[in-house]
Design a protein around this motif. Structure first.
Motif, short mmCIF file in Angstrom:
data_model
loop_
_atom_site.label_atom_id
_atom_site.label_comp_id
_atom_site.label_asym_id
_atom_site.label_seq_id
_atom_site.Cartn_x
_atom_site.Cartn_y
_atom_site.Cartn_z
N GLY A 174 0.91 -1.05 0.01
CA GLY A 174 -0.08 -0.01 0.01
C GLY A 174 0.80 1.35 0.11
N SER A 175 2.17 1.17 -0.16
CA SER A 175 3.02 2.25 0.11
C SER A 175 2.85 3.25 -1.16
N VAL A 176 2.18 2.61 -2.42
CA VAL A 176 2.07 3.36 -3.50
C VAL A 176 1.11 4.44 -3.42
N PHE A 177 0.14 4.37 -2.34
CA PHE A 177 -0.72 5.52 -2.12
C PHE A 177 -0.25 6.33 -1.15
N LEU A 178 0.86 6.07 -0.38
CA LEU A 178 1.44 7.00 0.63
C LEU A 178 2.35 8.07 0.05
N ILE A 179 2.84 7.93 -1.00
CA ILE A 179 3.87 8.82 -1.69
C ILE A 179 3.38 9.44 -3.05
N PRO A 180 3.55 10.64 -3.06
CA PRO A 180 3.37 11.38 -4.42
C PRO A 180 4.27 10.63 -5.59
N TRP A 181 3.57 10.39 -6.70
CA TRP A 181 4.14 9.88 -7.90
C TRP A 181 3.63 10.32 -9.23
N THR A 182 4.35 10.65 -10.39
CA THR A 182 3.87 10.66 -11.55
C THR A 182 5.01 10.31 -12.73
N TRP A 183 4.59 10.45 -14.03
CA TRP A 183 5.27 9.86 -15.14
C TRP A 183 6.05 11.11 -15.67
N MET A 184 7.22 10.89 -16.29
CA MET A 184 8.24 11.98 -16.81
C MET A 184 8.56 11.67 -18.20
N ASP A 185 8.21 12.69 -19.24
CA ASP A 185 8.62 12.41 -20.45
C ASP A 185 9.88 13.21 -20.64
N GLU A 186 10.25 14.08 -19.88
CA GLU A 186 11.48 15.02 -20.13
C GLU A 186 12.99 14.46 -19.72
N SER A 187 13.99 14.98 -20.22
CA SER A 187 15.18 14.63 -19.59
C SER A 187 15.41 14.83 -18.05
N VAL A 188 16.09 13.91 -17.41
CA VAL A 188 16.32 14.44 -15.98
C VAL A 188 16.89 15.78 -15.72
N SER A 189 17.71 16.29 -16.57
CA SER A 189 18.14 17.73 -16.40
C SER A 189 16.80 18.54 -16.16
N TYR A 190 15.62 18.20 -16.70
CA TYR A 190 14.67 19.18 -16.48
C TYR A 190 14.17 19.41 -15.06
N LEU A 191 14.52 18.53 -14.23
CA LEU A 191 14.33 18.64 -12.78
C LEU A 191 15.08 19.84 -12.16
N GLY A 192 16.06 20.28 -13.01
CA GLY A 192 16.91 21.43 -12.17
C GLY A 192 16.01 22.86 -12.24
N GLN A 193 14.77 23.03 -12.80
CA GLN A 193 14.06 24.20 -12.86
C GLN A 193 13.38 24.19 -11.26
N TRP A 194 13.25 22.85 -10.62
CA TRP A 194 12.87 22.90 -9.16
C TRP A 194 14.14 22.95 -8.18
N GLY A 195 15.43 23.41 -8.84
CA GLY A 195 16.52 23.22 -7.99
C GLY A 195 16.99 21.75 -7.55
N PHE A 196 16.56 20.69 -8.34
CA PHE A 196 17.33 19.81 -8.23
C PHE A 196 18.66 19.18 -8.74
N ARG A 197 19.65 18.85 -7.96
CA ARG A 197 20.67 17.91 -8.43
C ARG A 197 20.34 16.55 -8.73
N THR A 198 21.08 15.97 -9.70
CA THR A 198 20.70 14.49 -10.00
C THR A 198 21.85 13.82 -9.73
N VAL A 199 21.70 12.65 -9.40
CA VAL A 199 22.63 11.58 -9.18
C VAL A 199 22.28 10.41 -9.66
N ALA A 200 22.91 9.81 -10.78
CA ALA A 200 22.72 8.43 -11.20
C ALA A 200 23.40 7.36 -10.46
N MET A 201 22.61 6.51 -10.13
CA MET A 201 23.31 5.21 -9.43
C MET A 201 23.82 3.99 -10.66
N ALA A 202 24.96 4.32 -10.61
CA ALA A 202 25.67 3.37 -11.81
C ALA A 202 27.18 3.29 -11.47
#
Length: 271
Positions: A174-202
């Motif tokens: 039931g945790s899928v109901f507890l945390i907001p989620w959505t789909w993304m069509d853009e590049s991960v760099s698009y998240l920068g507009q909300w001030g996010f830095r991105t880290v790839a696990m690799a």
């Protein structure tokens, strides 16, 4: 109480629990009519508590006054005595759904309206981006770890498994109901507009250890997780601000994506 006892798999109304595929339930052509199936009293209760709208219940007869009684009472109070509750013999219900029911209770629910990236990212400080993960068990486990270990939101690429897949919902408890989620069509760099830095696990020559202080000190961080087999594509890794690895022993090269996510969420949680 609108209890409907079924003795046939062709009974009108029960097709949503067995004969409809996940794609048919999702109903991409008419999203506002899409459904998903939640299984077991505990998971169904979490969904109800979070405001998800039920449309019908299917359960073994013994659970009407047992494990499902609280859920049934809640649905009847919300939607009146005409709310459909289907029941039948255990063997028939197993034949209908394709397997023996966990705790004997299923609930069909309306899919929520899809959130925008702004909806889930604007107030978040730690998010996970799930890229191309298709295994339902892994999706459910990632959501459970995300909800438990301080992740504020989940973003998925369109080629990932639907979090409201029946098995994913069950594995997540039931945790899928507890945390907001959505789909993304853009590049991960698009998240920068909300001030996010991105880290790839690799695993690359540029990877820093997961406990690197630079990662921990970021005010807003998006943790990007890749597929079960091949990991993240090179172009996704190149688009991220950091690349991180979980140190390994005994010549083990990597962890399953669900296990790796739990380690990453704990280590990179917001201090």
């Amino acid at each position: 109480m609108a209890i409907v006892r079924i003795d046939s798999l062709n009974h009108p109304g029960v097709e949503i629990f067995g004969t409809l595929t996940e794609a048919q339930l999702r109903n991409k052509l008419e999203p506002d009519k899409g459904l998903f199936i939640a299984e077991s009293p505990k998971v169904i209760q979490v969904a109800l508590n979070m405001g998800y709208e039920p449309t019908a219940i299917l359960c073994e007869e013994k659970h009407i006054e047992g494990d499902a009684s609280t859920i049934i009472t809640q649905c009847l109070n919300l939607y009146g005595p005409s709310f459909p509750i289907y029941t039948g013999k255990r063997e028939l219900l197993a034949e209908l759904t394709g397997y023996t029911l966990t705790r004997g209770v299923l609930c069909a629910m309306r899919r929520p309206k899809e959130k925008s990236l702004a909806d889930v990212c604007s107030d978040a400080h730690r998010i996970v981006v799930i890229h191309g993960v298709v295994d339902t068990t892994n999706i459910g486990a990632i959501f459970r770890s995300a909800a438990a270990l301080g992740i504020d939101a989940v973003v998925l690429t369109r080629d990932s498994c639907d979090p409201l897949n029946r098995r994913a919902v069950r594995v997540s408890m039931g945790s899928v109901f507890l945390i907001p989620w959505t789909w993304m069509d853009e590049s991960v760099s698009y998240l920068g507009q909300w001030g996010f830095r991105t880290v790839a696990m690799a695993l690359t020559d540029q990877s820093v250890a997961i406990d690197d202080e630079r990662l921990k000190s970021e005010e807003r961080l998006a943790i990007v997780m890749g597929t079960e087999g091949d990991g993240l594509p090179c172009e996704i890794i190149a688009a991220c601000d950091y690349v991180a690895r979980i140190p390994m022993w005994n010549n083990v090269d990597s962890l399953n994506v669900a296990a790796a996510s739990a380690v990453a969420f704990w280590e990179l949680r917001r201090r």
